[in-house]
Design a protein around this motif. Structure first.
Motif: not given
Length: 392
Positions: A239-248, A257-267
């Motif tokens: 998924l490669a989260p980048r600052p400021g992005e949104r996940l469905w 998965v969604a929670i770990e996505w959010l833990l990656s960066h506060p934005t």
């Protein structure tokens, strides 16, 4: 445009601590608006109309804007743009309508009292947020600065830390920068009367939250519908989260998965879509427990539940990918990164067919764990999983 509004950051020392520019703004103001506590810190000269900012805070914005064009001062605590009202007020105005004259923040004052390096000390505004936001920051040796709602919140903080399995020393910093300033150990049981900050020095934690993705499954309550830790790590990598992005996260299950996505960066932002009400409620509890209360949870089945959601930058489908869902995602989120995991032959066949048309990357993974066989052990293999990563 000459600004009609000046945001003034006020400390517990009142007018004495204001800069000459802030004093001049107050002297020229026709309207001074702020919480009653802040207004009480300034002498009433009778030259300006004084207005109490109402509760809830949002109710004060229309009142403030009704004075547009008149020289006005809005009072806030310390630095209005560090967990303060500044950003909310600024969003309601054009850039040329306002200026800000901040004072020292409560975090700067606390660090100065304790000798802590502010650049490496996490600072959290918990006066309007849940204490669970502390959870990702708890590790042995951690030092944290937080703002609290009132004196009663100190006892709530101590109880929460104990429930989280953290041994910590909490220092209370009351009315910083003013004549009533006090600094004392929270263990004394004293109840502050003025606004407080807390300095938390962690000694030990029962279960620190790891920084890397693929965190232990035990951190998430679930009913078996969870992307297990090894696959979660591979999924977050894809998924490669980048600052400021949104996940469905569609068919979110436990929300891991969604929670770990959010833990990656506060934005980062995320929406978990789950059609089972009990699971949706469990997702909310998991998010709150790990300090990610900003996770949005939508109860409903995809693709119907996706219609009015903010557009994503990435989409995860952990199971249940169908041709109809894929077509809808292509229409709703063109350019988004899709990661889909498949364990059934039917979903695998769909992915292979669409991969031939749309491209992307395929990864086939099978994990195994040792299980007892009598007095010995053997490998117990999980179902093989096919992962497809593609840009819609």
């Amino acid at each position: 445009m000459t600004p009609w509004l000046t945001l003034v950051g006020l400390g517990e020392d009142g007018a004495q601590g204001l800069s000459p520019a802030a004093r001049a703004a107050l002297a020229a103001a026709e309207v001074v608006m702020g919480p009653p506590r802040h207004l009480a810190l300034l002498p009433d000269t009778g030259r300006a109309e004084r207005i109490d900012w109402p509760v809830p805070f949002a109710d004060g914005l229309p009142l403030l804007l009704s004075h547009r064009g008149r020289p006005t001062v809005a009072l806030a605590s310390g630095d209005p743009f560090w967990f303060g009202a500044g950003s909310v007020v600024a969003r309601a105005l054009d850039p040329g309508e306002w200026r800000a004259l901040p004072g020292p923040s409560v975090f700067s004052l606390a660090a100065a009292r304790l000798g802590w390096p502010l650049e490496s000390t996490p600072c959290l505004g918990l006066h309007a947020g849940p204490l669970s936001r502390l959870r990702p920051h708890l590790h042995p040796g951690a030092r944290l600065l937080v703002t609290l709602r009132d004196g009663d919140a100190v006892a709530a903080l101590l109880a929460w830390l104990d429930g989280a399995g953290a041994q910590a020393r909490v220092t209370v910093l009351e009315a910083l920068g003013g004549p009533r300033e006090r600094v004392f150990d929270a263990a004394t049981g004293e109840v502050p009367e003025a606004p407080v900050a807390a300095a938390i020095k962690v000694g030990a934690v029962a279960a620190p939250v790891p920084l890397a993705s693929g965190r232990p499954d035990a951190l998430f309550a679930h009913d078996g519908q969870i992307t297990k830790a090894p696959m979660r790590a591979l999924t977050l990598s894809a998924l490669a989260p980048r600052p400021g992005e949104r996940l469905w996260d569609i068919g979110s299950g436990s929300g891991s998965v969604a929670i770990e996505w959010l833990l990656s960066h506060p934005t980062l932002a995320a929406t978990a879509v789950e059609r089972h009400p009990a699971r949706a409620d469990r997702i909310r509890r998991n998010a709150d427990a790990l300090g990610q209360d900003r996770l949005a949870v939508v109860e409903g089945a995809a693709p119907e539940a996706l219609a009015d959601l903010p557009r994503p930058d990435a989409v995860f489908v952990g199971g249940g990918l169908s041709g109809a869902l894929l077509s809808r995602l292509s229409a709703l989120a063109p350019g988004a990164r899709l990661v889909a995991n498949a364990v059934t032959l039917e979903t695998e066949a769909l992915i292979l067919d669409r991969h031939a048309r749309m491209g992307g990357e395929l990864l086939r993974v099978q994990t195994a764990r040792p299980e007892p066989i009598g007095r010995l052990h053997g490998w117990s293999a999980a179902f093989p999983l096919l992962q497809w990563s593609v840009t819609l």
